[in-house]
Design a protein around this motif. Structure first.
Motif, PDB file in Angstrom:
ATOM      1  N   LEU A  33       0.914  -1.456   0.397  1.00  0.00           N
ATOM      2  CA  LEU A  33      -0.171   0.364  -0.075  1.00  0.00           C
ATOM      3  C   LEU A  33       0.841   1.160  -0.081  1.00  0.00           C
ATOM      4  O   LEU A  33       0.596   2.389  -0.605  1.00  0.00           O
ATOM      5  N   HIS A  34       1.621   1.148   0.622  1.00  0.00           N
ATOM      6  CA  HIS A  34       2.688   2.695   1.127  1.00  0.00           C
ATOM      7  C   HIS A  34       3.860   2.829  -0.695  1.00  0.00           C
ATOM      8  O   HIS A  34       3.870   3.523  -0.983  1.00  0.00           O
ATOM      9  N   ALA A  35       4.193   2.034  -1.358  1.00  0.00           N
ATOM     10  CA  ALA A  35       4.835   1.624  -2.695  1.00  0.00           C
ATOM     11  C   ALA A  35       3.950   2.479  -3.213  1.00  0.00           C
ATOM     12  O   ALA A  35       3.862   3.412  -3.915  1.00  0.00           O
ATOM     13  N   PHE A  36       2.794   1.756  -3.769  1.00  0.00           N
ATOM     14  CA  PHE A  36       1.490   1.694  -4.392  1.00  0.00           C
ATOM     15  C   PHE A  36       1.474   3.466  -4.153  1.00  0.00           C
ATOM     16  O   PHE A  36       1.183   4.317  -4.980  1.00  0.00           O
ATOM     17  N   LEU A  37       1.009   3.740  -2.849  1.00  0.00           N
ATOM     18  CA  LEU A  37       0.078   5.353  -3.043  1.00  0.00           C
ATOM     19  C   LEU A  37       2.093   6.452  -3.452  1.00  0.00           C
ATOM     20  O   LEU A  37       2.151   7.586  -3.663  1.00  0.00           O
ATOM     21  N   ASP A  38       3.048   5.970  -2.827  1.00  0.00           N
ATOM     22  CA  ASP A  38       3.827   6.585  -3.567  1.00  0.00           C
ATOM     23  C   ASP A  38       3.935   7.353  -4.530  1.00  0.00           C
ATOM     24  O   ASP A  38       4.314   7.988  -5.306  1.00  0.00           O
ATOM     25  N   THR A  39       3.927   6.405  -5.633  1.00  0.00           N
ATOM     26  CA  THR A  39       3.447   5.636  -6.918  1.00  0.00           C
ATOM     27  C   THR A  39       3.022   6.876  -7.600  1.00  0.00           C
ATOM     28  O   THR A  39       2.815   7.766  -8.135  1.00  0.00           O
ATOM     29  N   LYS A  40       1.666   6.599  -7.063  1.00  0.00           N
ATOM     30  CA  LYS A  40       0.518   7.569  -7.055  1.00  0.00           C
ATOM     31  C   LYS A  40       1.028   9.441  -6.934  1.00  0.00           C
ATOM     32  O   LYS A  40       0.593   9.805  -7.421  1.00  0.00           O
ATOM     33  N   ALA A  41       1.290   9.383  -5.634  1.00  0.00           N
ATOM     34  CA  ALA A  41       1.503  10.538  -5.564  1.00  0.00           C
ATOM     35  C   ALA A  41       3.395  11.582  -6.785  1.00  0.00           C
ATOM     36  O   ALA A  41       2.904  12.100  -6.966  1.00  0.00           O
ATOM     37  N   ALA A  42       3.998   9.956  -6.914  1.00  0.00           N
ATOM     38  CA  ALA A  42       4.785  10.670  -7.465  1.00  0.00           C
ATOM     39  C   ALA A  42       4.191  10.823  -9.736  1.00  0.00           C
ATOM     40  O   ALA A  42       5.763  11.682 -10.174  1.00  0.00           O
ATOM     41  N   ARG A  43       3.666  10.065  -9.575  1.00  0.00           N
ATOM     42  CA  ARG A  43       3.360  10.489 -10.938  1.00  0.00           C
ATOM     43  C   ARG A  43       1.350  11.133 -11.064  1.00  0.00           C
ATOM     44  O   ARG A  43       1.336  10.403 -12.027  1.00  0.00           O
ATOM     45  N   ALA A  44       1.662  11.574 -10.163  1.00  0.00           N
ATOM     46  CA  ALA A  44      -0.075  12.436 -10.054  1.00  0.00           C
ATOM     47  C   ALA A  44      -0.121  13.210 -11.465  1.00  0.00           C
ATOM     48  O   ALA A  44       1.264  13.986 -11.664  1.00  0.00           O
ATOM     49  N   PRO A  45      -0.725  12.952 -11.764  1.00  0.00           N
ATOM     50  CA  PRO A  45      -1.396  14.242 -12.687  1.00  0.00           C
ATOM     51  C   PRO A  45      -1.036  15.657 -12.846  1.00  0.00           C
ATOM     52  O   PRO A  45      -1.447  16.893 -13.302  1.00  0.00           O
ATOM     53  N   ASP A  46      -1.619  16.191 -11.415  1.00  0.00           N
ATOM     54  CA  ASP A  46      -1.901  17.373 -11.657  1.00  0.00           C
ATOM     55  C   ASP A  46      -1.016  17.283 -10.220  1.00  0.00           C
ATOM     56  O   ASP A  46      -1.569  16.537  -8.896  1.00  0.00           O
ATOM     57  N   PRO A  47      -0.737  18.848  -9.123  1.00  0.00           N
ATOM     58  CA  PRO A  47       0.052  19.118  -7.267  1.00  0.00           C
ATOM     59  C   PRO A  47      -1.173  18.704  -6.884  1.00  0.00           C
ATOM     60  O   PRO A  47      -0.655  18.734  -5.785  1.00  0.00           O
ATOM     61  N   CYS A  48      -3.219  18.265  -6.998  1.00  0.00           N
ATOM     62  CA  CYS A  48      -4.062  18.630  -5.900  1.00  0.00           C
ATOM     63  C   CYS A  48      -3.328  17.271  -5.114  1.00  0.00           C
ATOM     64  O   CYS A  48      -4.095  16.524  -4.962  1.00  0.00           O
ATOM     65  N   ILE A  49      -3.275  15.997  -6.188  1.00  0.00           N
ATOM     66  CA  ILE A  49      -2.980  14.796  -6.092  1.00  0.00           C
ATOM     67  C   ILE A  49      -2.596  14.531  -4.719  1.00  0.00           C
ATOM     68  O   ILE A  49      -3.024  13.731  -3.431  1.00  0.00           O
TER      69      ILE A  49
END
Length: 366
Positions: A33-49
């Protein structure tokens, strides 16, 4: 993960996690979960994510991880490799789905706390950008929390796309779809304001759909199907999972009224203020005297109910014996689940683990 039991042939009764393995599974799921969320934050399409990812990460802290554990148990008893990364990923997907359900449930119930912390819509309300009267803090918090819950739902599906044989993912998919649909049906029944001919029947339907299926039965079946479990094993998942899931919710209903908020992480006033028509409350109404029913009608569902009023309701519940009856109903379902384990086509080690999980799910104070 460092789980090292030998794998068995798919479709046959296999091993299942022991107590130390359970801790490893929880740790492994948290790692995914933590690794997945790290990836989502790093590859977010917008700074709001990324800030929303942080909210999800904070919300995930402190969860029991029961659904990943039952999914893992289904996998291993069907012969899946105990060290598989795929089943840990599937468990993480179920946990994100659970987060979606809790976040939206808290919005519908207007709950202030979950797991000893403010609910997501309250957290986000405190971070309102203050864009004027049309978007006040409470409305912003609710709207933003709906979107955060939606993110959990969408991302849970992404995690459920695990690396196993395609025919096994096809076999597991109907159980995942059923779980999602059943949860929505149970949640809808829970908020319905009409007066059914048989309120107690509806309360049992809420339990079966909203909690029982998606807490135990479906996670077990998803894990077993992903490992290639046969029809007999999948039928056992139902024989064990349905009564145990019902018992789990009956315990939740008791804790919702009598639980210690310091242990449960949630107010013991919420269900009473919300006027929840649980099996516990409906049995109380059935057994109450006319005078007791009048008190229940006056207090149950009152938004401003305080502990003194709640204590009046609790006294009536105890006086009618409804709490003792619910304990009996709970115990019967726990016994039914354990009897299903005794007859199941699984190893002695798996029987012990599923028995332990049953007791942990029903004999808890949080």
């Amino acid at each position: 993960m460092t789980i090292t039991q030998p794998a068995r042939a798919a479709g046959r009764a296999g091993s299942s996690p022991g107590p130390r393995d359970a801790d490893r599974v929880r740790t492994a799921v948290d790692g995914v979960l933590h690794a997945f969320l790290d990836t989502k934050a790093a590859r977010a399409p917008d700074p709001c994510i990324p800030p929303l990812v942080d909210v999800i990460r904070e919300f995930l802290a402190g969860g029991k991880r029961l659904r990943p554990m039952f999914c893992y148990a289904g996998w291993t008893m069907a012969g899946g490799d105990p060290a598989s990364k795929a089943i840990v990923q599937a468990g993480a997907g179920l946990e994100l789905f659970h987060s979606f359900a809790l976040i939206h449930d808290d919005i519908m119930d207007a709950s202030d706390s979950r797991r000893g912390r403010p609910t997501v819509h309250r957290v986000l309300a405190s971070r309102s950008p203050g864009r004027g009267e049309a978007l006040d803090a409470a409305r912003f918090g609710t709207s933003a929390a709906i979107l955060v819950g939606d993110l959990c739902m969408v991302w849970s599906d992404e995690l459920m796309r695990v690396n196993v044989a395609p025919h096994r993912t096809r076999r597991a998919r109907p159980f995942l779809t059923a779980m999602r649909t059943e949860l929505m049906a149970g949640q809808y029944l829970d908020i319905c304001a009409d007066s059914p001919a048989d309120p107690l029947d509806r309360a049992w339907r809420v339990i079966r759909h909203k909690t029982a299926a998606y807490t135990v039965e479906r996670p077990l079946q998803i894990g077993a199907a992903l490992a290639g479990g046969d029809d007999r094993l999948l039928a056992f998942c139902t024989a064990y999972g349905r009564p145990l899931g019902e018992a789990f919710q009956l315990r939740d209903d008791l804790l919702g009224v009598f639980g210690d908020a310091a242990l449960t992480g949630k107010s013991n006033l919420d269900d009473l203020r919300d006027g929840k028509r649980t099996v516990l409350i409906l049995l109380t109404y059935q057994r109450a005297t006319p005078a007791q029913r009048a008190v229940l009608r006056r207090l149950h569902g009152r938004a401003t109910l305080d502990q003194a009023g709640a204590d009046e309701i609790r006294s009536i519940i105890r006086a009618t014996g409804a709490d003792a009856l619910v304990e009996q109903l709970l115990a019967r379902r726990e016994d039914a689940a354990i009897e299903a384990v005794r007859r199941a086509p699984i190893s002695a080690a798996a029987r012990q683990v599923l028995t332990d999980l049953a007791r942990a799910a029903t004999r808890r104070d949080a």
